[in-house]
Design an enzyme around this catalytic site. Structure first.
Site, short mmCIF file in Angstrom:
data_model
loop_
_atom_site.label_atom_id
_atom_site.label_comp_id
_atom_site.label_asym_id
_atom_site.label_seq_id
_atom_site.Cartn_x
_atom_site.Cartn_y
_atom_site.Cartn_z
N GLY B 325 31.02 56.84 49.74
CA GLY B 325 31.44 57.45 48.48
C GLY B 325 32.41 58.60 48.72
N SER B 326 32.32 59.57 47.85
CA SER B 326 33.30 60.65 47.87
C SER B 326 33.21 61.56 49.08
CB SER B 326 33.13 61.49 46.60
OG SER B 326 33.24 60.67 45.47
N THR B 327 32.18 61.40 49.88
CA THR B 327 32.07 62.27 51.06
C THR B 327 33.25 62.08 52.00
OG1 THR B 327 30.73 60.62 52.19
CG2 THR B 327 29.55 62.37 51.04
#
Lengths: 367, 623
Positions: B325-327
């Site tokens: 994801g956005s990590t």
């Protein structure tokens, strides 16, 4: 002539034959030494065997005193009693190791088959020596019957080894009685021809033993174990041996029956080929003396008996060593005068008593 | 006449007799010679062979199993030890009927079918005179019962041996792993010589990875035995070399604190010391008690563990592959800077969605209304999807793949815990190989926000975060801090083997990415600004949300309407303090919803606990 058979005329102290006695004493001493090592340096065991030896020498001494001619009258009765015992064993005998060999007489147990080792040659000799030799066919047939009845009874126990030895002792008497070579060869041929038939009459364990002899490595932990371990003991002994008390095979309990039937392996391991040559020389000396006594014997009974007993003694030696060295199948047979145990010792000493009696009760014609 | 014939007969008889006596003597002599020849063959010709046989007969080599090395945490707290336990063995060679014997033993003590099966397997593999274990870990009661009956049970041995024990039970089980009985596959691989007499082998975790060091070297004694195999004396002894003790980077107090934080979740937290790559905590919850496995777990318990929907046996930290994801956004941003696709201040307009040229499909931003003008800093801070769609599109998947791989995405980190999975950083190449399909540019876009094919393990993200925090200094993660070589407390520290640092064209790029992540927690508009409020130290973080189910074009994600197992996974990565990073953390909570709400506070607590010695958390934990 009868006056010549006097006690005074015998130059032998207590009717003992000194060369034979010397050989026996040496053998017994060697036996005690080997047993001390084989039995795990157990002095009690050696002591017990020494007692048996003394008993054996006592019996020998007694028999040496008895004139063979006097003994003759007892022989048929001993034989009949023996047959009776053998039948009794089959009916009410004690079973040890799957064989019915022992008879419990309350006070002691004994193996009637052992007693027959002496009784059969005595009986056959008694029967054949009665008339001029060689025996005719009728008498020969009866002599064979005398031999075979106890042999069959013993084989039924089953104790095939002893049965064969007893058959041999009877056959030796017949051999010395001078039957023609033609007959001997015919008999040998017939036996060979009958061998396959006998094979199927054997018990499974007996056949197993013969298979094992042919290829002991096939069954290293079961039936072949005895032979493999004893061959290892003998082979590792080498020429000079590992030394007294230093046999690893025997002291570490790898060798089964090491005080009894397989004591020769212990001896070979510790004393090597050199020790064996010495032992065999002593045996040969005793055997030669036995045959010499047979040749010196003056009546048919004595010479047949002496010849037969000596040859039987040889067969015991040969069969035991042959078995331990892996030449013959395993039959439960002790090494004469060395193995631990009383039965065979006493039988053997009795037969030497007879030999001594034969030798020392000769009519001395030089007078 | 008759007397003449008698006389003649007597002479003839004597002659025949004497001849036969001589023949008998010759026969005896031949017999004795035959014996002598046979004995010459045995004692002279084959003497050497029989001597060898004789020696091997009574001299036996017996293995002396080494003591397995102990495992301590970084402060010397014992995590794995060896305890004396009693086991029951049988020497099969001496037993006539093994089934009957087992039957009799069954009346006295508990013997499971698994014990019997294991015994029978060993029975075929080992030699008959070796004693083979039937039951391990007898209770004292069982030992007593067997001792009383021992006279009826010949060839049954009760031996004391060392059995692995994990005094803290499930704590750090997913890092330490456990040992178990050696199985057939392992038997085929190991040096069987070295494992003679050993009952156990590392199955997973550090126990497996450091099997060689922990096991030690087998020793031998040459013993003289009798035919029953009973030992008479020891002739020669080569002592075993005990296994080496291990000291872990893991701090048990932190580990326990971490595990406690997520004890009711399906979750994982990995904490790494960026300077060394040392793993401070590696938690995967739920966990299980490794002691169950040491002597073979019973089928019922194993089934419970295996079939539990929470999958306690699953090591999420190193084997859990989730979309990051956005990590990944800070890393993707770095790729943009590195390849010159974006400048620090160049901005992208976010209107809430992004479309490829000529396509009507809208790639949505999490914020429906859009973020407006976004530069990299703000795009990280607010986790703007559109900025990274555009960036990824401009980079192309191949450059994205190449750059992300340098941070370890899609590759095993090489951690010293067995069983790690590599995750996935997709590329054109990979798709052709694995799926035999062409790459679509739309797939590049979602790779840019860590969705689609991209998969990462919590460990991978922790390592990437640590690398970022140290401005490209890569350290292979290490659970084991040191191997105690000599048992004299001379520690040899474990040095990682693979150390390729990430270098960028401009060191300043690091500042941009790190500042963006700092803003995530410390700026008013940061996606996780709540956790950064009133923090005594400055830290950097990034939230992430991994979709479990795809959301169709005209649908909206609504947690309330979805069953829990379809909720998004919540991610958070962080490191602290910013200027001198001491800890890098990655947190995933399966179906935890948004990263900021669920995962970020957990990461903050972990950092607080580690960095603030007098934090209320630490004090509360001590109590």
């Amino acid at each position: 002539m009868a006056t010549d058979w006097t006690e005074k005329s015998s130059p032998h102290f207590l009717h003992l034959d000194k060369p034979l006695l010397l050989g026996l004493i040496i053998l017994c001493c060697m036996g005690l030494f080997v047993l001390y090592s084989a039995g795990g340096q157990d002095l009690d065991l050696v002591g017990r065997q020494l007692l048996r030896m003394l008993l054996g020498f006592g019996i020998m001494l007694i028999l040496a005193q008895i004139r063979p001619q006097y003994l003759i009258h007892w022989i048929p009765w001993i034989y009949i009693t023996g047959i009776f015992f053998l039948i009794a064993v089959l009916l009410v005998g004690e079973i040890v190791n799957g064989s019915q060999r022992w008879l419990n007489l309350g006070l002691f147990r004994f193996q009637p088959s052992e007693m027959m080792k002496l009784t059969v040659p005595l009986m056959v000799t008694w029967y054949l020596a009665d008339k001029p030799l060689p025996p005719n066919y009728w008498r020969l047939t009866l002599a064979l019957m005398i031999t075979l009845i106890p042999v069959i009874l013993i084989a039924k126990q089953p104790d095939l080894g002893t049965a064969l030895l007893i058959a041999a002792s009877g056959a030796f008497v017949i051999f010395f009685s001078g039957i023609s070579w033609r007959l001997i060869f015919t008999a040998a041929f017939l036996l060979t021809a009958l061998a396959p038939v006998l094979w199927f009459m054997l018990h499974d364990y007996q056949r197993e033993r013969i298979y094992t002899l042919l290829n002991p490595e096939k069954a290293p932990l079961s039936t072949g174990y005895h032979i493999i371990q004893s061959k290892i003991a003998i082979g590792s002994g080498g020429f000079y041996g590992k030394g007294w008390l230093k046999g690893t095979q025997s002291n570490l309990e790898f060798l089964p029956e090491r005080t009894t039937d397989f004591v020769f392996a212990v001896y070979s391991e510790e004393f090597g080929l050199l020790g064996i040559l010495i032992l065999l020389s002593i045996y040969l000396f005793i055997l030669t003396r036995g045959l010499y006594i047979a040749m010196q014997a003056q009546d048919t009974f004595s010479r047949l008996l002496a010849g037969s007993l000596t040859l039987s003694f040889f067969v015991y030696i040969f069969v035991n060593i042959g078995m331990v060295a892996g030449l013959l199948p395993v039959v439960g047979l002790p090494l004469p005068l060395i193995s631990y145990g009383g039965t065979s010792l006493i039988t053997l000493m009795a037969s030497f008593g007879l030999l001594m009696s034969i030798y020392t009760h000769r009519r001395l014609l030089s007078n | 006449m008759s007397s003449y014939f008698v006389l003649k007969n007597v002479v003839q008889e004597t002659n025949v007799f004497n001849l036969r006596i001589i023949l008998a003597w010759i026969a005896m002599l031949l017999g004795l010679i035959l014996i002598v020849l046979r004995l010459i063959n045995l004692q002279v010709i084959e003497h050497e062979r029989y001597t060898t046989l004789s020696e091997s007969n009574h001299l036996k080599i017996r293995p002396l199993p080494p003591t397995r090395g102990l495992i301590y945490d970084r402060n010397g707290v014992l995590l794995a030890e060896n305890r004396v336990s009693y086991s029951l063995s049988i020497i099969p060679e001496q037993v006539d009927n093994i089934d009957e014997l087992i039957g009799r033993l069954k009346e006295l003590i508990l013997i499971e079918d698994t014990d019997i099966n294991h015994f029978k397997r060993l029975l075929q593999q080992r030699r008959g005179f070796d004693s083979i274990p039937l039951r391990l870990r007898l209770t004292e009661d069982e030992v007593a019962r067997l001792s009383v009956e021992s006279h009826r049970l010949p060839h049954v041995e009760i031996t004391s041996n060392l059995s692995r024990y994990y005094p803290l039970g499930p704590t750090a089980v997913h890092a330490i792993g456990y040992v178990g009985r050696i199985n057939e596959q392992e038997l085929a691989v190991i040096d069987q010589h070295n494992y003679m007499g050993s009952h156990y082998i590392g199955k997973v975790g550090v126990e497996k990875f450091y099997e060689k060091e922990l096991h030690g070297k087998v020793g031998f004694q040459q013993v003289e035995t009798n035919v029953q195999g009973r030992l008479l004396r020891v002739l020669e002894r080569t002592p075993p070399i005990p296994g080496k003790n291990l000291y872990l980077n893991i701090d048990v107090t932190l580990q326990r604190f971490v595990e406690n934080l997520i004890k009711d979740e399906r979750a994982s937290i990995v904490a790494i010391e960026p300077d060394s790559g040392g793993v401070l905590a590696l938690a995967s919850m739920p966990y299980y008690d490794p002691n169950l496995f040491v002597n073979g777990i019973d089928a019922q318990k194993y089934r419970e563990l295996r079939d539990s929907p929470d999958r306690p046996l699953f090591n999420r930290a190193i084997r859990g592959q989730y979309p990051p994801g956005s990590t990944v956004k800070a890393f993707v941003g770095l790729a943009g800077l590195e390849y010159g696709v974006r400048a620090e201040h160049s901005s992208t307009w976010c209107r809430g969605w992004y479309s490829l040229k000529g396509q009507s499909h809208r790639y949505r931003d999490w914020k429906k209304s859009g973020h407006g003008a976004m530069n990299l800093h703000h795009a990280i801070e607010q986790s703007c999807d559109v900025y990274f769609y555009a960036l990824a599109n401009d980079l192309g998947i191949d450059r994205l793949h190449a750059f992300m791989s340098r941070f370890g995405f899609g590759k095993k980190t090489g951690i010293d815990v067995s069983g790690e999975l590599p995750g996935l950083m997709p590329s054109r190449d990979w798709k052709r190989r694995a799926r035999n399909k062409l790459w679509y540019s739309g797939e590049t876009l979602i790779a840019g926000i860590g969705q689609g094919f991209t998969l990462s393990t919590p460990l991978q993200l922790a390592v990437a975060t640590a690398t970022l925090s140290k401005r490209g200094q890569f350290r292979q993660p290490r659970v084991v801090f040191a191997v105690d070589e000599t048992h004299l407390d001379e520690l040899s520290t474990v040095t990682p083997t693979k150390q390729v640092n990430v270098t960028l064209k401009d060191e300043h790029y690091w500042d941009i990415a790190i500042a963006g992540m700092e803003a995530v927690v410390h700026s008013r508009r940061g996606t996780a600004q709540k956790v950064g409020l009133r923090s005594p130290y400055h830290f950097a973080g990034k939230t992430g949300t991994a979709q479990v189910v795809g959301i169709k074009q005209d649908e909206h994600y609504n947690a309330k309407k979805l069953p829990k197992k379809f909720h998004d996974h919540a991610w958070f990565i962080a490191f602290a303090p910013i200027d001198n990073p001491k800890i890098a953390v990655s947190v995933i909570v399966e179906n935890g919803g948004g990263g900021s709400k669920t995962a970020a506070p957990l990461a903050k607590k972990v950092m607080d606990f580690y960095l603030l010695p007098n934090s209320p958390l630490r004090i509360a934990n001590k109590e």
